[in-house]
Design a protein around this motif. Structure first.
Motif, PDB file in Angstrom:
ATOM      1  N   ILE A   1      46.177  37.451  35.199  1.00  0.00           N
ATOM      2  CA  ILE A   1      45.035  37.462  34.365  1.00  0.00           C
ATOM      3  C   ILE A   1      44.195  38.799  34.960  1.00  0.00           C
ATOM      4  CG2 ILE A   1      42.518  36.783  33.297  1.00  0.00           C
ATOM      5  CD1 ILE A   1      43.634  34.055  34.313  1.00  0.00           C
ATOM      6  N   TYR A   2      44.355  39.924  33.933  1.00  0.00           N
ATOM      7  CA  TYR A   2      43.523  41.495  33.919  1.00  0.00           C
ATOM      8  C   TYR A   2      42.968  41.487  33.332  1.00  0.00           C
ATOM      9  CZ  TYR A   2      42.677  45.690  33.436  1.00  0.00           C
ATOM     10  OH  TYR A   2      41.467  47.060  33.901  1.00  0.00           O
ATOM     11  N   ASN A   3      41.181  41.635  33.356  1.00  0.00           N
ATOM     12  CA  ASN A   3      40.101  41.407  32.728  1.00  0.00           C
ATOM     13  C   ASN A   3      38.993  42.774  33.248  1.00  0.00           C
ATOM     14  OD1 ASN A   3      38.298  41.176  30.105  1.00  0.00           O
ATOM     15  ND2 ASN A   3      37.042  40.356  31.776  1.00  0.00           N
ATOM     16  N   ARG A   4      38.693  43.927  32.299  1.00  0.00           N
ATOM     17  CA  ARG A   4      38.209  44.955  32.505  1.00  0.00           C
ATOM     18  C   ARG A   4      36.586  44.210  33.645  1.00  0.00           C
ATOM     19  NH1 ARG A   4      37.013  48.593  28.232  1.00  0.00           N
ATOM     20  NH2 ARG A   4      35.754  46.702  27.078  1.00  0.00           N
ATOM     21  N   THR A   5      35.945  43.426  33.361  1.00  0.00           N
ATOM     22  CA  THR A   5      35.092  42.039  34.164  1.00  0.00           C
ATOM     23  C   THR A   5      35.591  41.659  34.923  1.00  0.00           C
ATOM     24  OG1 THR A   5      33.796  43.124  32.506  1.00  0.00           O
ATOM     25  CG2 THR A   5      33.453  41.483  34.139  1.00  0.00           C
ATOM     26  N   THR A   6      36.316  42.305  36.512  1.00  0.00           N
ATOM     27  CA  THR A   6      37.021  41.290  37.182  1.00  0.00           C
ATOM     28  C   THR A   6      36.417  39.741  37.206  1.00  0.00           C
ATOM     29  OG1 THR A   6      37.997  43.061  38.177  1.00  0.00           O
ATOM     30  CG2 THR A   6      38.309  40.886  39.173  1.00  0.00           C
ATOM     31  N   GLN A   7      35.175  39.559  37.923  1.00  0.00           N
ATOM     32  CA  GLN A   7      34.716  37.981  37.577  1.00  0.00           C
ATOM     33  C   GLN A   7      34.949  37.445  36.486  1.00  0.00           C
ATOM     34  OE1 GLN A   7      33.700  37.525  40.228  1.00  0.00           O
ATOM     35  NE2 GLN A   7      33.229  34.790  40.096  1.00  0.00           N
ATOM     36  N   ASN A   8      34.804  37.748  35.103  1.00  0.00           N
ATOM     37  CA  ASN A   8      35.349  36.444  34.496  1.00  0.00           C
ATOM     38  C   ASN A   8      36.540  35.970  34.469  1.00  0.00           C
ATOM     39  OD1 ASN A   8      33.214  37.268  34.008  1.00  0.00           O
ATOM     40  ND2 ASN A   8      33.532  38.876  31.784  1.00  0.00           N
ATOM     41  N   ALA A   9      37.334  37.054  34.997  1.00  0.00           N
ATOM     42  CA  ALA A   9      39.050  36.785  35.115  1.00  0.00           C
ATOM     43  C   ALA A   9      38.798  35.462  35.864  1.00  0.00           C
ATOM     44  CB  ALA A   9      39.844  37.894  35.260  1.00  0.00           C
ATOM     45  N   ILE A  10      38.015  36.086  37.072  1.00  0.00           N
ATOM     46  CA  ILE A  10      37.802  35.583  38.419  1.00  0.00           C
ATOM     47  C   ILE A  10      37.400  33.890  37.714  1.00  0.00           C
ATOM     48  CG2 ILE A  10      36.344  34.166  40.782  1.00  0.00           C
ATOM     49  CD1 ILE A  10      36.521  36.987  40.787  1.00  0.00           C
ATOM     50  N   GLU A  11      36.872  33.538  37.185  1.00  0.00           N
ATOM     51  CA  GLU A  11      36.497  32.236  36.882  1.00  0.00           C
ATOM     52  C   GLU A  11      36.879  31.746  35.807  1.00  0.00           C
ATOM     53  OE1 GLU A  11      33.307  30.825  37.247  1.00  0.00           O
ATOM     54  OE2 GLU A  11      32.856  32.489  39.161  1.00  0.00           O
ATOM     55  N   VAL A  12      37.388  32.202  34.957  1.00  0.00           N
ATOM     56  CA  VAL A  12      39.099  31.278  34.014  1.00  0.00           C
ATOM     57  C   VAL A  12      39.883  30.992  35.116  1.00  0.00           C
ATOM     58  CG1 VAL A  12      40.676  32.182  32.655  1.00  0.00           C
ATOM     59  CG2 VAL A  12      38.178  33.163  31.891  1.00  0.00           C
ATOM     60  N   ALA A  13      40.480  31.819  35.572  1.00  0.00           N
ATOM     61  CA  ALA A  13      41.266  31.399  36.962  1.00  0.00           C
ATOM     62  C   ALA A  13      40.539  30.113  37.560  1.00  0.00           C
ATOM     63  CB  ALA A  13      41.814  32.524  37.508  1.00  0.00           C
ATOM     64  N   ARG A  14      39.958  30.370  38.270  1.00  0.00           N
ATOM     65  CA  ARG A  14      39.309  28.701  38.813  1.00  0.00           C
ATOM     66  C   ARG A  14      39.195  27.905  37.796  1.00  0.00           C
ATOM     67  NH1 ARG A  14      34.323  30.692  40.165  1.00  0.00           N
ATOM     68  NH2 ARG A  14      35.357  31.546  42.711  1.00  0.00           N
ATOM     69  N   HIS A  15      38.789  28.075  36.484  1.00  0.00           N
ATOM     70  CA  HIS A  15      38.646  26.340  35.118  1.00  0.00           C
ATOM     71  C   HIS A  15      40.401  25.988  35.717  1.00  0.00           C
ATOM     72  CE1 HIS A  15      38.161  24.822  32.090  1.00  0.00           C
ATOM     73  NE2 HIS A  15      39.559  25.329  31.116  1.00  0.00           N
ATOM     74  N   PHE A  16      41.172  27.549  35.229  1.00  0.00           N
ATOM     75  CA  PHE A  16      42.479  26.280  35.348  1.00  0.00           C
ATOM     76  C   PHE A  16      43.790  25.973  36.424  1.00  0.00           C
ATOM     77  CE2 PHE A  16      42.081  28.666  31.143  1.00  0.00           C
ATOM     78  CZ  PHE A  16      42.886  27.977  30.124  1.00  0.00           C
ATOM     79  N   ASN A  17      42.771  26.951  37.358  1.00  0.00           N
ATOM     80  CA  ASN A  17      44.103  26.276  38.487  1.00  0.00           C
ATOM     81  C   ASN A  17      42.785  24.549  39.025  1.00  0.00           C
ATOM     82  OD1 ASN A  17      44.920  27.787  39.873  1.00  0.00           O
ATOM     83  ND2 ASN A  17      43.375  29.489  40.766  1.00  0.00           N
ATOM     84  N   GLU A  18      41.276  24.335  38.558  1.00  0.00           N
ATOM     85  CA  GLU A  18      41.238  23.064  38.893  1.00  0.00           C
ATOM     86  C   GLU A  18      41.631  22.187  37.718  1.00  0.00           C
ATOM     87  OE1 GLU A  18      36.846  23.532  39.214  1.00  0.00           O
ATOM     88  OE2 GLU A  18      35.775  24.829  40.872  1.00  0.00           O
ATOM     89  N   TRP A  19      42.098  22.805  36.952  1.00  0.00           N
ATOM     90  CA  TRP A  19      42.523  21.219  35.751  1.00  0.00           C
ATOM     91  C   TRP A  19      44.159  20.964  36.604  1.00  0.00           C
ATOM     92  CZ3 TRP A  19      46.406  22.117  33.285  1.00  0.00           C
ATOM     93  CH2 TRP A  19      46.634  21.303  31.811  1.00  0.00           C
TER      94      TRP A  19
END
Length: 825
Positions: free
Chosen positions: A630-648
């Motif tokens: 995932i690449y996003n200009r706001t890195t923290q948002n990308a981290i949150e999305v990655a965490r969601h799917f890793n947990e799922w």
């Protein structure tokens, strides 16, 4: 009286064997099947080398023909015996040896053995003519040791012409091979789902409102489009003209042409390829124009035809229960996963009256034989009042205990089938432009006329549908949905309504005439806690974009689904997500054979971290990709999305334990990659902090890129202007870029990919990339929303054409979006 034992149903994880001529496509089908079923792929050539340490050619040259033949036979039997479960086994030409054929016949008693059938003309094109003729003659033996048959239809569509393309479309016309692979993949995975019995169950559990989740006989209304073989052989319409003309196709074999079995098999393959609907396979007892045959000859021919239908894995086999009992029992014993429609036809004067006790006996016999549907059709000459048939149906309900197979019963006369229809399910319909005088039901009406009649009788009600969100005035949905309603004979309305508060949403959704809505921001995530029922996919993504009212009287999901197109107070609401599946469809359509997804190797890149990015990540996961960046200009948002799917993914057991394995970029696939048992990894999503960051070591460069960011300034924010770093485009096999924004249609990323391709055309060797534009994705979303909200098959080609024309009109008016969500609806 009881049903004979079904001899063609196997254990759910029984290995599937593929046999057939060289050039039939078994290797490609093996890869597709193994990934789809989550199984290991075993190939005969690789297994021989694994056991002996030598390739076939090396072993033959070192040891001679006689020893090679013995070793080949031993290895073949060992391969089958040691892989009875959890595999897809692709057999080479060693399967033509007499001992190998003997092993396969014995194996077919407990496992599916699929004969891969390819047109003779295509085999001759692929192989030397002399060798091909010899192989084709020998290939006939494969049919004798198989219990299923897959017709690997050649796609003769023009690879340079893209469907649904229009002015300004950035696609480059290089999707021919990819789209053909998509067609084969869809056909073959549907076939595997049918013979294993897993398709409808999975669809129901994942999204019970999907048109694939409810068989036609269990819907509130369903229609069988009658297509006669005699017409198909000389048809005067295009296949696309039959789209959305019925819920299933009844293929009626009314001719016995030369090479009949091959011709019929090809027609079944064409129906699956072109229309994608369930097939009712019906062989007429006495085809018109045929010479008189003895009862024994007719029974033998009919059984051969019905057996072919069962080998092809058709959804329904139409079985005349008035025929010879031996014929009936033979078909029932080989029915496999095909559902049986038990028929009682009374086509002439003096037909058995509805209230004759023998009609109840007919129904009871069909039930005792294990028929899934009972169909009774009688010719009448004014001797049957419509109320009489209703009385008969009540008698059946009273006389036969539950569970009961659904009943299809109606009259016809020289004027055709009675209208209004006397049956709600599997009513016979035709295309409005087909006038086939050879059909005894020739005056039957078209499905859209039948549906229109239901509304005129107030059995169904006009409803109001919406696209709702803070910025929806631009939406293409009203035009596409309205066109589909008109095509289907449904007097619904569809409007774009600006709405940004929960109270405003409630006022619309609590109306008795509310039919459903497509949701945009700010509702996709905010509405989740308010929904009683959500699809499996919406729960995984954490967002919905389609909202449906639940109006079933008995509270079951099936009853709620069958209450679509009816008004009244909503008991609750159902949420689904079509964003992900629309992206998935576009990826499958565009991905090339060279980039076939291998879970442990293939890498995907998602640009953005909003709701659409979540859908894109989920689409990649469903495609089998296990390395997503995932690449996003706001890195923290990308981290949150990655965490969601890793947990799922961890909760689903996809990534628990093990370690990540990306492999070296450009590494070649093993002949037998363990497609269904890829190593588990600790993360499925990872974040790239910067475009200047080198591509992570140990992972292949991306072959699937999905851009979920705006290309113009919106909400006061500057445009993303995203372009791929050149080093990230070095995949040796190229890939596919899906651009979700379509304002402008040629975004910076699309322009970059066009330049990249043109650069390679100037003599420099560069990998091939295919681009899918945002209008294509929006069209897929509208199609799925229509089917979810109405329960009817969508006129896909029409909706996409209307969507593109509407977009072009917006451009002429100088429309510009005002928010990010304008770009992605």
């Amino acid at each position: 009286m009881s049903a004979p034992k079904n001899e063609r149903v196997f254990e759910h994880n029984a290995s599937i064997v593929l046999v057939g001529c060289r050039g039939a496509g078994k290797r490609t089908l093996g890869f597709i099947g193994a990934l789809h079923l989550g199984r290991r792929l075993v190939t005969e050539d690789h297994y021989f080398e694994k056991v002996t340490g030598l390739s076939r050619g090396e072993y033959l040259s070192r040891n001679g023909k006689e020893r090679f033949a013995r070793q080949n036979s031993d290895v073949f039997k060992r391969m089958l015996d040691s892989n009875r479960h959890g595999c897809v086994i692709e057999c080479g030409m060693g399967s033509l040896a007499d001992e190998a054929l003997f092993f396969l016949r014995a194996y077919s008693l407990r496992n599916p053995v699929v004969y891969v059938h390819r047109e003779k003309e295509q085999i001759l094109l692929l192989l030397d003519a002399v060798d091909a003729e010899q192989l084709l003659r020998a290939d006939e033996k494969h049919k004798t040791c198989s219990n299923f048959e897959y017709y690997n239809l050649y796609d003769d569509s023009n690879p340079g012409k893209l469907p649904n393309s229009g002015p300004g479309t950035p696609m480059d016309g290089r999707q021919g091979g990819a789209s053909k692979l998509l067609n084969v993949r869809e056909d073959f995975t549907t076939f595997l789902d049918l013979i294993t019995g897993r398709g409808a169950t999975r669809a129901w559990l994942e999204s019970p409102f999907s048109v694939k989740a409810i068989p036609p006989e269990y819907r509130s209304q369903s229609y069988a489009l009658r297509l006669r073989l005699s017409y198909l052989l000389e048809m005067d319409l295009e296949w696309e003209d039959f789209e959305a003309r019925g819920d299933c196709i009844e293929l009626i074999i009314d001719r016995w042409p030369d090479d009949m079995l091959n011709i019929v098999a090809r027609q079944v393959a064409l129906i699956r390829r072109k229309l994608g609907l369930p097939i009712i396979f019906h062989a007429e007892e006495t085809p018109r124009g045929e010479r008189r045959r003895s009862p024994e000859e007719k029974d033998a021919m009919d059984y051969e035809l019905l057996e072919l239908g069962l080998r092809l894995g058709v959804e329904y086999i139409s079985l005349d229960l008035q025929r010879d009992e031996k014929l009936v029992n033979r078909v029932l014993a080989h029915r496999g996963r095909s559902r049986v429609i038990g028929n009682f036809w009374y086509p002439s004067m003096g037909a058995l009256p509805w209230l004759d006790d023998r009609q109840i006996g007919n129904y009871k016999r069909a039930k005792a034989l294990g028929c899934d549907v009972v169909r009774i059709v009688r010719f009448c000459a004014g001797d049957s009042d419509p109320d009489v048939l209703e009385h008969f149906k009540r008698k059946v309900d009273e006389a036969v205990p539950d569970p009961k197979p659904p009943l299809v019963a109606y009259d016809f006369s020289v004027l055709g089938v009675r209208t209004p229809f006397q049956t709600n399910i599997l009513g016979p319909v035709k295309h409005p432009d087909v006038h086939n005088g050879r059909d005894p039901l020739t005056t039957i009406c078209a499905a859209n006329n039948a549906i229109d009649m239901l509304f005129r009788q107030f059995l169904l009600e006009p409803l109001q549908f919406y696209v709702l969100g803070s910025n929806v005035s631009y939406s293409l949905s009203p035009a596409m949905q309205t066109a589909a309603y008109e095509f289907s004979g449904m007097p619904h309305s569809f409007r774009a309504v600006t709405c940004s508060t929960q109270n405003g949403l409630n006022q619309i959704c609590l109306s008795d005439t509310f039919g459903g809505a497509c949701l945009t921001a700010p509702f996709k995530v905010a509405i989740m806690p308010h929904l009683k029922v959500k699809s499996h996919h919406a729960t995984a993504i954490g967002a919905v974009n389609v909202l449906l009212p639940l109006r079933g009287q008995n509270g079951t999901i099936l009853d709620h689904a069958n209450s679509r197109n009816k008004g009244g107070p909503a008991q609750d609401f159902f949420g689904d997500n079509t964003d992900w599946s629309s992206i998935l469809t576009c990826l499958r359509r565009a991905i090339s054979p060279r980039n076939f997804v291998q879970p442990s190797r293939t890498t995907g890149l998602v640009v953005g971290a909003g709701g659409m990015a979540r859908a894109a990540i989920y689409a990649l996961i469903q495609l089998g990709c296990r390395n997503i960046f995932i690449y996003n200009r706001t890195t923290q948002n990308a981290i949150e999305v990655a965490r969601h799917f890793n947990e799922w993914a961890a909760a689903q057991g996809i990534i628990t334990g093990g370690s990540s394995s990306g492999g070296n970029n450009g590494s070649q696939a093993s002949t037998t990659p363990p497609l269904g048992s890829a190593p588990l990894v600790t993360e499925i999503c990872r974040v790239i902090p910067s475009l200047a960051h080198p591509w992570p070591a140990g992972y292949q460069l991306p072959t699937m890129v999905i851009s979920c960011v705006p290309a113009t300034a919106v909400d006061g924010n500057p445009p993303a202007d995203f372009e791929m770093p050149q080093d990230w485009l070095r995949s040796p096999t190229g890939g596919v870029v899906v651009e979700l924004a379509y304002e402008p249609l040629i975004t910076p990323l699309v322009a970059q990919m066009q330049a990249f391709r043109s650069h390679s055309n100037n003599g420099e060797r560069s990998p091939s990339w295919t681009t899918v534009d945002g209008l294509e994705v929006v069209g897929e979303m509208a199609i799925e929303a229509f089917e979810l909200m109405t329960g009817r098959p969508a006129p896909k080609r029409l909706m996409k054409e209307v969507g593109r024309k509407t977009w072009e009109q917006q451009q002429q008016r100088g429309y510009m979006p005002t928010s990010y969500y304008d770009l992605l609806q």
